[in-house]
Design a protein around this motif. Structure first.
Motif, PDB file in Angstrom:
ATOM      1  N   MET A  28       0.832  -1.207   0.000  1.00 40.74           N
ATOM      2  CA  MET A  28       0.000   0.000   0.000  1.00 40.74           C
ATOM      3  C   MET A  28       0.867   1.257   0.000  1.00 40.74           C
ATOM      4  N   LEU A  29       1.942   1.260   0.800  1.00 41.85           N
ATOM      5  CA  LEU A  29       2.821   2.420   0.862  1.00 41.85           C
ATOM      6  C   LEU A  29       3.525   2.639  -0.468  1.00 41.85           C
ATOM      7  N   HIS A  30       3.967   1.551  -1.095  1.00 42.74           N
ATOM      8  CA  HIS A  30       4.664   1.685  -2.366  1.00 42.74           C
ATOM      9  C   HIS A  30       3.725   2.211  -3.448  1.00 42.74           C
ATOM     10  N   ARG A  31       2.493   1.766  -3.427  1.00 40.09           N
ATOM     11  CA  ARG A  31       1.513   2.299  -4.378  1.00 40.09           C
ATOM     12  C   ARG A  31       1.283   3.793  -4.143  1.00 40.09           C
ATOM     13  N   ARG A  32       1.212   4.172  -2.895  1.00 44.78           N
ATOM     14  CA  ARG A  32       1.013   5.587  -2.587  1.00 44.78           C
ATOM     15  C   ARG A  32       2.214   6.413  -3.024  1.00 44.78           C
ATOM     16  N   PHE A  33       3.434   5.874  -2.815  1.00 44.05           N
ATOM     17  CA  PHE A  33       4.633   6.579  -3.263  1.00 44.05           C
ATOM     18  C   PHE A  33       4.595   6.798  -4.775  1.00 44.05           C
ATOM     19  N   LYS A  34       4.204   5.775  -5.521  1.00 45.12           N
ATOM     20  CA  LYS A  34       4.133   5.907  -6.975  1.00 45.12           C
ATOM     21  C   LYS A  34       3.097   6.944  -7.387  1.00 45.12           C
ATOM     22  N   THR A  35       1.950   6.929  -6.716  1.00 41.90           N
ATOM     23  CA  THR A  35       0.902   7.896  -7.043  1.00 41.90           C
ATOM     24  C   THR A  35       1.374   9.327  -6.775  1.00 41.90           C
ATOM     25  N   GLU A  36       2.055   9.541  -5.658  1.00 46.24           N
ATOM     26  CA  GLU A  36       2.548  10.873  -5.331  1.00 46.24           C
ATOM     27  C   GLU A  36       3.621  11.324  -6.324  1.00 46.24           C
ATOM     28  N   VAL A  54       4.121   2.871 -16.287  1.00 42.81           N
ATOM     29  CA  VAL A  54       3.807   2.951 -14.858  1.00 42.81           C
ATOM     30  C   VAL A  54       2.542   3.773 -14.638  1.00 42.81           C
ATOM     31  N   THR A  55       2.362   4.834 -15.439  1.00 43.59           N
ATOM     32  CA  THR A  55       1.161   5.659 -15.314  1.00 43.59           C
ATOM     33  C   THR A  55      -0.092   4.855 -15.613  1.00 43.59           C
ATOM     34  N   LYS A  56      -0.052   4.068 -16.666  1.00 43.05           N
ATOM     35  CA  LYS A  56      -1.203   3.235 -17.009  1.00 43.05           C
ATOM     36  C   LYS A  56      -1.445   2.176 -15.939  1.00 43.05           C
ATOM     37  N   GLU A  57      -0.359   1.657 -15.381  1.00 44.00           N
ATOM     38  CA  GLU A  57      -0.497   0.626 -14.349  1.00 44.00           C
ATOM     39  C   GLU A  57      -1.177   1.170 -13.115  1.00 44.00           C
ATOM     40  N   VAL A  58      -0.783   2.372 -12.694  1.00 46.15           N
ATOM     41  CA  VAL A  58      -1.381   2.983 -11.506  1.00 46.15           C
ATOM     42  C   VAL A  58      -2.827   3.366 -11.777  1.00 46.15           C
ATOM     43  N   ALA A  59      -3.103   3.869 -12.973  1.00 38.98           N
ATOM     44  CA  ALA A  59      -4.465   4.283 -13.304  1.00 38.98           C
ATOM     45  C   ALA A  59      -5.432   3.108 -13.337  1.00 38.98           C
ATOM     46  N   THR A 153      11.327  -5.652   4.129  1.00 42.61           N
ATOM     47  CA  THR A 153      11.516  -4.452   3.311  1.00 42.61           C
ATOM     48  C   THR A 153      12.531  -3.464   3.873  1.00 42.61           C
ATOM     49  N   GLN A 154      13.030  -3.688   5.101  1.00 46.56           N
ATOM     50  CA  GLN A 154      13.900  -2.730   5.784  1.00 46.56           C
ATOM     51  C   GLN A 154      13.215  -1.366   5.906  1.00 46.56           C
ATOM     52  N   SER A 230      16.219   1.891   0.056  1.00 45.12           N
ATOM     53  CA  SER A 230      16.272   0.506  -0.399  1.00 45.12           C
ATOM     54  C   SER A 230      14.893  -0.121  -0.429  1.00 45.12           C
ATOM     55  N   SER A 231      14.010   0.284   0.504  1.00 48.34           N
ATOM     56  CA  SER A 231      12.680  -0.309   0.539  1.00 48.34           C
ATOM     57  C   SER A 231      11.874   0.068  -0.688  1.00 48.34           C
ATOM     58  N   ALA A 232      12.054   1.293  -1.174  1.00 47.29           N
ATOM     59  CA  ALA A 232      11.285   1.730  -2.329  1.00 47.29           C
ATOM     60  C   ALA A 232      11.625   0.918  -3.568  1.00 47.29           C
TER      61      ALA A 232
END
Length: 239
Positions: A28-36, A54-59, A153-154, A230-232
Motif C-alpha cells: 500500500m505504501l509503495h503504491r502511494r509513493f508511486k501515485t505521489e 507505470v502511469t497506465k499501471e497505476v491508473a 523491506t527494511q 532501499s525499501s522503495a
C-alpha cells in the motif's frame, strides 16, 4: 483460566490480522509513493507521462488496502474462505497447502499467529487485568508487525511508529510509567545531546557522553535514509 482463554482466542485473531498488515501495508505504501511521484511529474513534466507504462499501471490499479481485496492464493487466485482462515487450525487442516492448487503455504502465517498468542499470554500473566496490560499488548502487536515488515523491506511505516510514539507519551503522563524527558516529545532525536548537556551542567565527565551523542545523531539518520531508499526499490507493486 477464563481470562487466559479469552486472551488466547483474541490474540489468535489479531495474529491473523497482523499477517495481513505485514503483507499488505508495504505494498500500500509503495503504491502511494508511486501515485505521489506521478502527481508531481504530471504537474512539472507532463510530457514524460504520456506513454509511460507505470502511469497506465497505476491508473488501472484496483483498490488495495487492509480490507479489500479478499485474501487469495497468489498462484491460482483461489479465494480464502472463512473455514480456511481460522488461525493455526486451518493451516494444520490444509496441511500447509492451498486448497485450490496445493501450492505450499508459507510457514510464517501460523508462526506469526502463534508468536502473537504466546507473547500476549506472557504480557497478560505479567500485568494482570490492568490498563498497563492493554497498552503492553498493543505495543507487542505493533512490534511484531514492525519486526516482520522490517525483515521483508527494511522499512518501518510511519502509520505504525508515529501512533505508537504519541500513545506512549500520552500514557506516561497518566502514571503508567515515568514522565518523558525533555526532548522526547520530538521523537527522542535530541535526547543524547540533551543528556550530554545535562551531565556537563552537573559537573560530570562529558567526553564520552558527547562522543556517544554525536555518533548517534550521525549514524541513525544515514541508516534510516538507506533503509527508506532501499525499501522503495525492493517492494513489489502487486503480489
Amino acid at each position: 483460566m477464563l481470562f487466559y482463554l479469552s486472551v488466547v482466542i483474541f490474540s489468535l485473531l489479531i495474529g491473523s490480522f497482523l499477517n495481513v498488515v505485514i503483507h499488505r501495508l508495504p505494498i500500500m505504501l509503495h503504491r502511494r509513493f508511486k501515485t505521489e511521484c506521478l502527481g508531481y511529474l504530471s504537474e512539472r513534466h507532463p510530457a514524460l507521462l504520456q506513454h509511460d507504462a507505470v502511469t497506465k499501471e497505476v491508473a488501472q490499479a484496483t483498490p488495495y488496502n487492509l480490507v479489500v481485496p479478499r485474501s487469495a492464493c497468489p498462484q491460482c487466485g483461489h479465494k480464502i474462505t472463512a473455514l480456511e482462515n481460522i488461525p493455526v487450525l486451518s493451516y494444520l487442516w490444509l496441511r500447509g497447502r492451498c486448497r485450490g492448487c496445493q501450492t505450499p503455504i508459507s510457514l510464517r502465517y501460523p508462526l506469526v499467529e502463534t508468536l502473537t498468542t504466546l507473547l500476549a499470554v506472557v504480557v497478560a500473566w505479567k500485568f494482570g487485568v490492568t490498563l498497563a496490560m492493554l497498552m503492553a499488548v498493543v505495543l507487542t502487536f505493533a512490534l511484531i508487525s514492525l519486526t516482520f515488515i522490517d525483515l521483508d523491506t527494511q522499512y518501518l511505516p510511519d502509520e505504525i511508529t508515529l501512533p505508537l510514539l504519541w500513545l506512549g507519551l500520552i500514557l506516561n503522563f497518566n502514571h503508567l510509567g515515568r514522565r518523558p524527558r525533555q526532548g522526547e516529545s520530538l521523537g527522542g532525536g535530541c535526547s543524547p545531546t540533551q543528556r550530554a548537556v545535562g551531565n556537563q551542567r552537573r559537573g560530570r565527565n562529558t567526553a564520552q557522553n558527547w562522543e556517544r551523542a554525536l555518533q548517534r545523531r550521525a549514524v541513525w539518520p544515514s541508516a534510516l535514509g538507506r533503509a527508506r531508499s532501499s525499501s522503495a526499490a525492493r517492494i513489489p507493486l502487486t503480489e
